[in-house]
Design an enzyme around this catalytic site. Sequence first.
Site, PDB file in Angstrom:
ATOM      1  N   ILE A 170      46.800 -36.300  21.384  1.00  0.00           N
ATOM      2  CA  ILE A 170      45.441 -36.277  21.327  1.00  0.00           C
ATOM      3  C   ILE A 170      44.790 -36.747  20.059  1.00  0.00           C
ATOM      4  O   ILE A 170      43.654 -36.830  19.809  1.00  0.00           O
ATOM      5  CB  ILE A 170      45.060 -34.686  21.414  1.00  0.00           C
ATOM      6  N   GLY A 171      45.767 -37.172  19.034  1.00  0.00           N
ATOM      7  CA  GLY A 171      45.207 -37.968  17.746  1.00  0.00           C
ATOM      8  C   GLY A 171      46.216 -38.212  16.768  1.00  0.00           C
ATOM      9  O   GLY A 171      47.507 -38.157  17.112  1.00  0.00           O
TER      10      GLY A 171
ATOM     11  N   GLY B 246      47.531 -38.116  13.089  1.00  0.00           N
ATOM     12  CA  GLY B 246      47.262 -37.369  11.656  1.00  0.00           C
ATOM     13  C   GLY B 246      47.817 -38.416  10.428  1.00  0.00           C
ATOM     14  O   GLY B 246      48.459 -39.604  10.842  1.00  0.00           O
TER      15      GLY B 246
ATOM     16  N   PHE C 215      50.541 -37.932   8.862  1.00  0.00           N
ATOM     17  CA  PHE C 215      51.825 -38.100   8.762  1.00  0.00           C
ATOM     18  C   PHE C 215      52.526 -38.534  10.187  1.00  0.00           C
ATOM     19  O   PHE C 215      53.685 -38.280  10.246  1.00  0.00           O
ATOM     20  CB  PHE C 215      52.502 -36.717   8.289  1.00  0.00           C
ATOM     21  N   GLY C 216      51.830 -38.466  11.214  1.00  0.00           N
ATOM     22  CA  GLY C 216      52.186 -38.916  12.369  1.00  0.00           C
ATOM     23  C   GLY C 216      51.236 -38.242  13.613  1.00  0.00           C
ATOM     24  O   GLY C 216      50.092 -37.827  13.213  1.00  0.00           O
TER      25      GLY C 216
ATOM     26  N   ASP D   8      37.863 -29.394   1.024  1.00  0.00           N
ATOM     27  CA  ASP D   8      37.674 -30.406   2.049  1.00  0.00           C
ATOM     28  C   ASP D   8      36.958 -29.875   3.110  1.00  0.00           C
ATOM     29  O   ASP D   8      37.346 -30.317   4.417  1.00  0.00           O
ATOM     30  CB  ASP D   8      38.888 -31.589   2.272  1.00  0.00           C
TER      31      ASP D   8
HETATM   32  O1  ACK Z   1      38.634 -34.264  17.359  1.00  0.00           O
HETATM   33  P1  ACK Z   1      39.921 -34.261  17.994  1.00  0.00           P
HETATM   34  O2  ACK Z   1      40.081 -34.055  19.483  1.00  0.00           O
HETATM   35  O3  ACK Z   1      40.574 -32.769  17.234  1.00  0.00           O
HETATM   36  O4  ACK Z   1      40.879 -35.219  17.303  1.00  0.00           O
HETATM   37  C1  ACK Z   1      41.600 -34.648  16.091  1.00  0.00           C
HETATM   38  C2  ACK Z   1      43.194 -34.967  16.354  1.00  0.00           C
HETATM   39  O5  ACK Z   1      43.688 -33.976  16.782  1.00  0.00           O
HETATM   40  C3  ACK Z   1      43.765 -35.394  15.066  1.00  0.00           C
HETATM   41  O6  ACK Z   1      43.615 -34.458  14.060  1.00  0.00           O
HETATM   42  C4  ACK Z   1      42.792 -32.830  17.130  1.00  0.00           C
HETATM   43  N1  ACK Z   1      43.618 -31.450  16.964  1.00  0.00           N
HETATM   44  C5  ACK Z   1      44.077 -31.170  15.444  1.00  0.00           C
HETATM   45  N2  ACK Z   1      44.462 -30.090  15.649  1.00  0.00           N
HETATM   46  C6  ACK Z   1      43.854 -29.579  16.941  1.00  0.00           C
HETATM   47  C7  ACK Z   1      44.331 -28.156  17.537  1.00  0.00           C
HETATM   48  N3  ACK Z   1      44.880 -27.241  16.701  1.00  0.00           N
HETATM   49  N4  ACK Z   1      43.962 -28.197  18.729  1.00  0.00           N
HETATM   50  C8  ACK Z   1      43.399 -29.282  19.353  1.00  0.00           C
HETATM   51  N5  ACK Z   1      43.126 -30.432  18.929  1.00  0.00           N
HETATM   52  C9  ACK Z   1      43.422 -30.540  17.554  1.00  0.00           C
HETATM   53  C10 ACK Z   1      41.688 -33.185  16.535  1.00  0.00           C
END
Ligand code: ACK
Length: 993
Positions: free
Chosen positions: A637-638, A640, A642-643, A756
């Site tokens: 889904i995205g 980060g 680190f990965g 942040d």
């Molecule tokens: O805006 P997004 O869809 O929401 O794209 C970022 C991506 O991962 C990189 O951080 C999504 N993300 C991060 N943590 C979570 C989580 N706990 N549940 C759903 N999406 C997440 C974030």
Amino acid sequence: MPWDWPGLWGSSRVRGPLWIWIWLSSTLPFLCIPINEVNLLDSRTVMGDLGWIAYPKNGWEEIGEVDENYAPIHTYQVCKVMEQNQNNWLLTSWISNEGASRIFIELKFTLRDCNSLPGGLGTCKETFNMYYFESDDEDGRNIRENQYIKIDTIAADESFTELDLGDRVMKLNTEVRDVGPLMRKGFYLAFQDVGACIALVSVRVYYKKCPSVVRNLVIFPDTITGADSSQLLEVSGSCVNYSITEEPPKMHCSAEGEWLVPIGKCMCKEGYEEKNNTCQGCRPGFFKASPQSQTCSKCPPHSYSHEKASASCVCEENYYRRESDPPTMACTRPPSAPRNAISNINETSVFLEWTPPADTGGRKDVSYNIVCKKCNSHSSLCEECGSHVRYLPQQNSLKNTSVMVVDLLAHTNYTFEVEAENGVSDLSPSARQYVSVNVTTNQAAPSPISIVKKGKIAKNSISLSWQEPDRPNGIILEYEIKYFEKDQETSYTIIKSRETEITADGLKPSSPYIFQIRARTAAGYGSFSRRFEFETSPVSVAASSDQSQIPIIAVSVTVGVILLAVVVGFFLSGRRCGYSKAKQDPEEEKMHFHNGHIKLPGVKTYIDPHTYEDPNQAVHEFAKEIDASCITIERVIGAGEFGEVCSGRLKLPGKREFAVAIKTLKVGYTEKQRRDFLGEASIMGQFDHPNIIHLEGVVTKSKPVMIVTEYMENGSLDTFLKKNDGQFTVIQLVGMLRGIASGMKYLSDMGYVHRDLAARNILINSNLVCKVSDFGLSRILEDDPEAAYTTRGGKIPIRWTAPEAIAFRKFTSASDVWSYGIVMWEVMSYGERPYWEMTNQDVIKAVEEGYRLPSPMDCPAALYQLMLDCWRKDRNSRPKFEEIVSMLDKLIRNPSSLKTLVNASNRVSNLLVEHNCLGTGAYRSVSEWLEAIKMGRYLEAFVQNGYSSMDTVTQVTLEDLRRLGVTLAGHQKKIMNSIQEIRVQLVNGMVPL
Ligand code: ACK
């Protein structure tokens, strides 16, 4: 040619009838009688012999002439003006009065002027008399003259001379007399001549009636007028077919035969309407529900009538009408489910809010009911919540779209179903429509202890016992008993006990003491109970258990000072336990305080993983190790730092499977990267709050290394808001902000500074619950693309960071409050970039010079004020997160306080920088403008409809927008507000177009 007068009518019969004929011919309209007169006799219309009798025989004589139709003209004449003592009678035949008690006699006659006669003036008369005699039948005709009753002496209004006859000017007189009241069935009339020269041309006898009439849908019958000339007869009418009345209508018949003074009326009954004084049935498709309505109406929406004369229309299938609904109202149906339900959790209270159903069923009486279910997180079995849960203002029939549910159990899963209903829901067999919200209540401190009883009292000691708090909200770990001598509050003693009884000793005899008790669970301390006052016994009272004779104060102060020193020592040595133990009994601890404010244990503090020599130890202290086989990765889904970030499912043994987010550590990482990556889990694992992203655990024993957190369906808040621009109510936005503030309060209470805080680091779930995330150790340096290097070398997200943190790295909860103000601005402007495209340097400079972001469009004044408060230069003057939470709660509880918006002109005057940087004016083209306000999708519609330049845009109205296909209320608002601003700027001469 001269008339042969007075012997004329006697000798020459030719001429007399001739003028009469001429006269009759010219007065034909006389034969038309008014409709309210009923003739009993009209000599002109009797075809045969009138049967009148004249005596003496040489007196009145009939001139037997006929008109052009050969109908007889009954004219009687007499002219014995030259002879003395005339008494000539003319008797009519019997005239039935036909029930009338007042009759009228209309005489038409001519009379000769005596002055124009050559002789006999002494005997000539110019009047005659009229008499009547009442009788039930024709037998009474031969009565004597003196039995007749005189009606009147009749004189001519105009008499004629011989000359008149030459000119053929007929001086015809008409006299009308009335007689009444009549008592018999009929009567005779008699005309007595006493020496005049008369021609009786016609006699008409009639009575008057009020003719049958229909007025106001009431039929009044033919009514003979009363006997008296001033009498009004009251006549009752009857309603025409298909009409009704409450009281019988009446009208009055005057002596003149006129209807007067109508009283009451009839109304066409249900299903009928008035047409031409009758009642006609309504056509199919129309109805009339009540006699009071004038006309039939078309069936209201969702109803029909197939029959004629319908009193009501039948509802279409799946539509209903309540008994109390007026028949003119459309048929309605139950509402659809409420939408967008969100929850805000505050310990064991939940604030639920939702938006009204998309379809109200056509009714205004939509209300909401709350069903509360307590659910088992493992088995997903739910049960009704029971009566201990309270709902504010109430559970059912809620008119507003929010409710506060209090007194829930701590740390428990609940499902709330918000059900919409309206006035016809109970008439519909269809299933109830609801939206459900799942929540988990927080850890909550126990409620205060309310029952404290004194036990044994001695001169130096008091024994107490108490009952568990009503709502322990968890397992009670211990009780804390605070006591002090009355009015000596600054010097107090604290005893901790696991039991529900203690003995406070070392007290002064005969002295009142104040006691307060509170309980502690894993969630911390509850509030102290109210103060309980008990007094020690006097010295004289022997007390076996009381042996201490040492002055108490000395002991107390000494112990207090020692304890204080120990406590401080413990704090300095970095131990988490903040107080020393002065053991009395294995279940009790006792401490003394004097003017001290020691932070008591039970309040959790954040521990920096850096303080651990081995970061792996920190991770395993705060995060559960998960076996990788429990995790199913579904999709990326995205990305980060680190990965990859993936979504997937976690199935722990004995638990339900649920959605999770999985952060992975890419292969080939360095040891430092691993440490930093897991550092976030070490921090996150210390938090337990509904507005902080929840750590499920870590995978460190296999590769890839993973951090598993709860899954937030709507992803990061900034992207989510941009995607759903203008789609939420202010209350929903404030709900999001409240959640973030509550999470931040928790962090600041734990002593954790986020550094942040920004909308991109907030995650939002499907219930619109916002949670603070992104706790990476190195995030300020590496992770955040917004972070920029400062002159001092640090990397800082300038637009979100307080000036003191940028200038000298003073990061505190107060600098988090500044960032929170920026998040508020981001939320209220649906993910707008703070300070737009200004450079970081310009932002720093502008903020230093005292400029602040302007209010977002349509922002409630109270919220913008809160933002400005968060952006106070002096960090100590900024509100604390606790204050922010309670302020937002207040606004949520009182939504009308959000109605006052920062108005457009204030926004303009508040602008931070030149307008053209702010996307509100000085646009070179419609395309530039629409892009700037993120409404570029409507460019084509604008241009195609002739709005191709900015000056045409200023003319656009809301109506125009709808025509252009801008149907979303949020978009209409956004565009209209921007146009309004451009207009304001034009007026102020700020922006040349
Ligand atoms: O805006 P997004 O869809 O929401 O794209 C970022 C991506 O991962 C990189 O951080 C999504 N993300 C991060 N943590 C979570 C989580 N706990 N549940 C759903 N999406 C997440 C974030």
